[in-house]
Design an enzyme around this catalytic site. Structure first.
Site, PDB file in Angstrom:
ATOM      1  N   TYR A  89       0.940  -1.194   0.109  1.00  0.00           N
ATOM      2  CA  TYR A  89       0.311  -0.078  -0.054  1.00  0.00           C
ATOM      3  C   TYR A  89       0.899   1.296  -0.082  1.00  0.00           C
ATOM      4  O   TYR A  89       0.750   1.998  -0.906  1.00  0.00           O
ATOM      5  CB  TYR A  89      -0.831   0.029   1.465  1.00  0.00           C
ATOM      6  CG  TYR A  89      -1.758  -1.213   1.427  1.00  0.00           C
ATOM      7  CD1 TYR A  89      -2.343  -2.012   0.537  1.00  0.00           C
ATOM      8  CD2 TYR A  89      -2.571  -1.210   2.723  1.00  0.00           C
ATOM      9  CE1 TYR A  89      -3.224  -2.774   0.558  1.00  0.00           C
ATOM     10  CE2 TYR A  89      -3.423  -2.201   2.922  1.00  0.00           C
ATOM     11  CZ  TYR A  89      -3.803  -2.904   1.849  1.00  0.00           C
ATOM     12  OH  TYR A  89      -4.843  -3.936   2.196  1.00  0.00           O
ATOM     13  N   SER A  90       1.570   1.427   1.137  1.00  0.00           N
ATOM     14  CA  SER A  90       2.306   2.827   1.347  1.00  0.00           C
ATOM     15  C   SER A  90       3.383   2.952   0.260  1.00  0.00           C
ATOM     16  O   SER A  90       3.874   2.162  -0.226  1.00  0.00           O
ATOM     17  CB  SER A  90       3.032   3.012   2.678  1.00  0.00           C
ATOM     18  OG  SER A  90       1.982   2.350   3.802  1.00  0.00           O
ATOM     19  N   SER A 116       5.879  -4.887   5.320  1.00  0.00           N
ATOM     20  CA  SER A 116       6.363  -5.948   6.236  1.00  0.00           C
ATOM     21  C   SER A 116       6.280  -7.170   5.639  1.00  0.00           C
ATOM     22  O   SER A 116       5.366  -7.379   4.675  1.00  0.00           O
ATOM     23  CB  SER A 116       5.134  -6.063   7.369  1.00  0.00           C
ATOM     24  OG  SER A 116       5.113  -4.855   7.903  1.00  0.00           O
ATOM     25  N   GLU A 149      -7.791  -5.456   8.889  1.00  0.00           N
ATOM     26  CA  GLU A 149      -6.560  -5.296   9.276  1.00  0.00           C
ATOM     27  C   GLU A 149      -6.564  -4.650  10.702  1.00  0.00           C
ATOM     28  O   GLU A 149      -5.923  -4.882  11.689  1.00  0.00           O
ATOM     29  CB  GLU A 149      -5.458  -4.554   8.304  1.00  0.00           C
ATOM     30  CG  GLU A 149      -4.003  -4.451   8.935  1.00  0.00           C
ATOM     31  CD  GLU A 149      -3.264  -3.378   7.949  1.00  0.00           C
ATOM     32  OE1 GLU A 149      -3.711  -3.069   6.884  1.00  0.00           O
ATOM     33  OE2 GLU A 149      -1.970  -3.223   8.241  1.00  0.00           O
TER      34      GLU A 149
END
Ligand SMILES: Cc1cc2nc3c(=O)[nH]c(=O)nc-3n(C[C@H](O)[C@H](O)[C@H](O)COP(=O)(O)OP(=O)(O)OC[C@H]3O[C@@H](n4cnc5c(N)ncnc54)[C@H](O)[C@@H]3O)c2cc1C
Length: 404
Positions: free
Chosen positions: A127-128, A160, A243
């Site tokens: 995502y980021s 991660s 999440e």
């Protein structure tokens, strides 16, 4: 897979069925095996739970479930918890499988849901980006259709488990001529291919769980698109709700490896060990921390019953924000209990090591999955109905947004 039937009838019959199955199959030694409960025995156990349709009992029969109601599934979870067996409740907690079940193509579901439930494949979240974290709708990684596949180019960060992941859930821009939320699509990106360059980052805890991920001409089959093209923002909301609902629950505990008492609340045990349990200030701080945790458990139970498959719940934001405060607070109380001794570090001072690690690691929950400030915005806007914060680029075609 067995021809298991959907359980109907009284809760008592269901409870008996689960208890009998556990009695016949559960072996607690899988949790104490050499690999710390994550070895072959553990994986074999999870496989058995999936095959018996206890892993995701709320799900439909055709997808590893039993079509149970929330109330019935809780009975299953309670029976598993009673004997300490893991593996059920994945229909609440398995972010990747839940997102895939809700939004994936039939082909992708058939290929990946089973392996994800059984823990056979590793996943990550793409995502980021360096220029898009809280404002995730501003991502610039692009995906372009080329025949029967998409070609992806861009950079992700803070990813991660990227180093070992088989697939990443990717949010990428597929239309630059519409406002930012409307031109995004959501994919399962195969990570083990040329063009995926994973570079580890060093964290404040001296670990390297995060990575930068550079994507150059990476191929994603068309069937790996979740939801309609350019409707990725909605899929992302579903995935983020899952999440956030489990982030606090998954927070890591002490890492020194020197066991703490399990007979009582960890902070009480630590204060007893440190000889300060009679100190009135410390007692008050411990009581406050325990009260917060108990209160949050009650709120979480309320939020989870609100989260039906494929929907998102704003109440989840309360739980994640509360857990972030609890983790910071518990780490602070640990430091208070240890006093000046908490300044020490290293394996000779395991309690100080743990207090310091937990102090630093508390930021995991207050930043990852959306920062505390963003959770407050969500609660303000969606739960309390306060006015939305101004967003000047909301209605502008993304190509015209400054910085592009
Ligand atoms: C432990 C951990 C694991 C992570 N794992 C992943 C992962 O696997 N995959 C992934 O894609 N990302 C991951 N992230 C990244 C995480 O999602 C982002 O760090 C987070 O969303 C914040 O984005 P940012 O770092 O760009 O900060 P920014 O968005 O630049 O924010 C900086 C500061 O400004 C504040 N702020 C920004 N906008 C607003 C606003 N509108 N109102 C009020 N305050 C605001 C923020 O709260 C923050 O304090 C992880 C992060 C952590 C800490």
């Amino acid at each position: 897979m067995d021809d298991a039937t959907t359980v109907i009838g009284s809760g008592e019959a269901l409870r008996d069925e689960v208890a009998a199955w556990l009695k016949a199959n559960w072996d607690p030694s899988v949790l104490t095996s050499a690999q710390g409960g994550r070895g072959e025995g553990y994986r074999a156990w999870i496989g058995k739970v999936v095959e018996a349709r206890w892993a995701a009992p709320r799900w439909p029969v055709e997808w590893f479930g039993r079509g149970l109601s929330n109330e019935q599934a809780r009975i299953v979870e309670r029976e598993f918890a009673r004997v300490g067996a893991p593996g059920t409740g994945q229909d609440r907690t398995q972010l990747y499988a839940n997102t895939l079940l809700a939004k994936g193509t039939e082909a992708l579901k058939a290929k990946l849901i089973g392996p994800i439930l059984r823990g056979e494949i590793v996943m990550c979240l793409l995502y980021s980006e360096p220029g898009a974290g809280s404002d995730l709708a501003g991502v610039r990684t692009r995906a372009e259709l080329d025949g029967d596949h998409y070609v992806v180019n861009g950079q992700k960060v803070w990813t991660s488990t990227a180093a070992t992941a088989d697939y990443g859930m990717l949010i990428a821009r597929t239309n630059w001529d519409v406002p930012k939320h409307q031109g995004l699509s959501f994919f399962f990106l195969p990570m083990k291919q040329p063009g995926v360059d994973v570079r580890p980052l060093r964290q404040i805890t001296d670990e390297s769980h995060f990575n930068e991920v550079f994507l150059t001409d990476v191929i994603v089959p068309e069937e790996n698109l979740l939801g309609p093209l350019n409707a990725g923002w909605g899929v992302l909301q579903t995935a983020l709700a899952y999440e956030r609902s489990v982030m606090g629950d998954n927070a890591r505990g002490p890492r020194s490896g020197v066991a703490e008492s399990t007979e009582e609340e960890p902070l009480i045990a630590l204060a007893r060990e440190a000889g300060v349990l009679a100190d009135p200030v410390i007692r008050q701080e411990i009581a406050k921390a325990i009260a917060w945790r108990k209160l949050n458990a009650l709120n979480n139970a309320r939020a989870k019953s609100d989260l039906a498959q494929g929907t998102s719940s704003s109440i989840m934001s309360l739980g994640k924000l509360a857990m972030s405060r609890i983790l910071h607070e518990e780490a602070r109380v640990r430091t208070l209990i240890l006093g000046a001794g908490s300044l020490l570090e290293g394996k000779d001072y395991p309690r100080a090591e743990d207090a310091n690690f937990l102090t630093l690691n508390a930021y995991f929950t207050s930043i990852g999955g959306g920062t505390d400030q963003i959770q407050r915005n969500i609660i303000g806007e969606r739960v309390l109905g306060l006015p939305k914060e101004p967003e000047v680029d909301r209605d502008v075609p993304f190509r015209q947004v400054r910085g592009n």
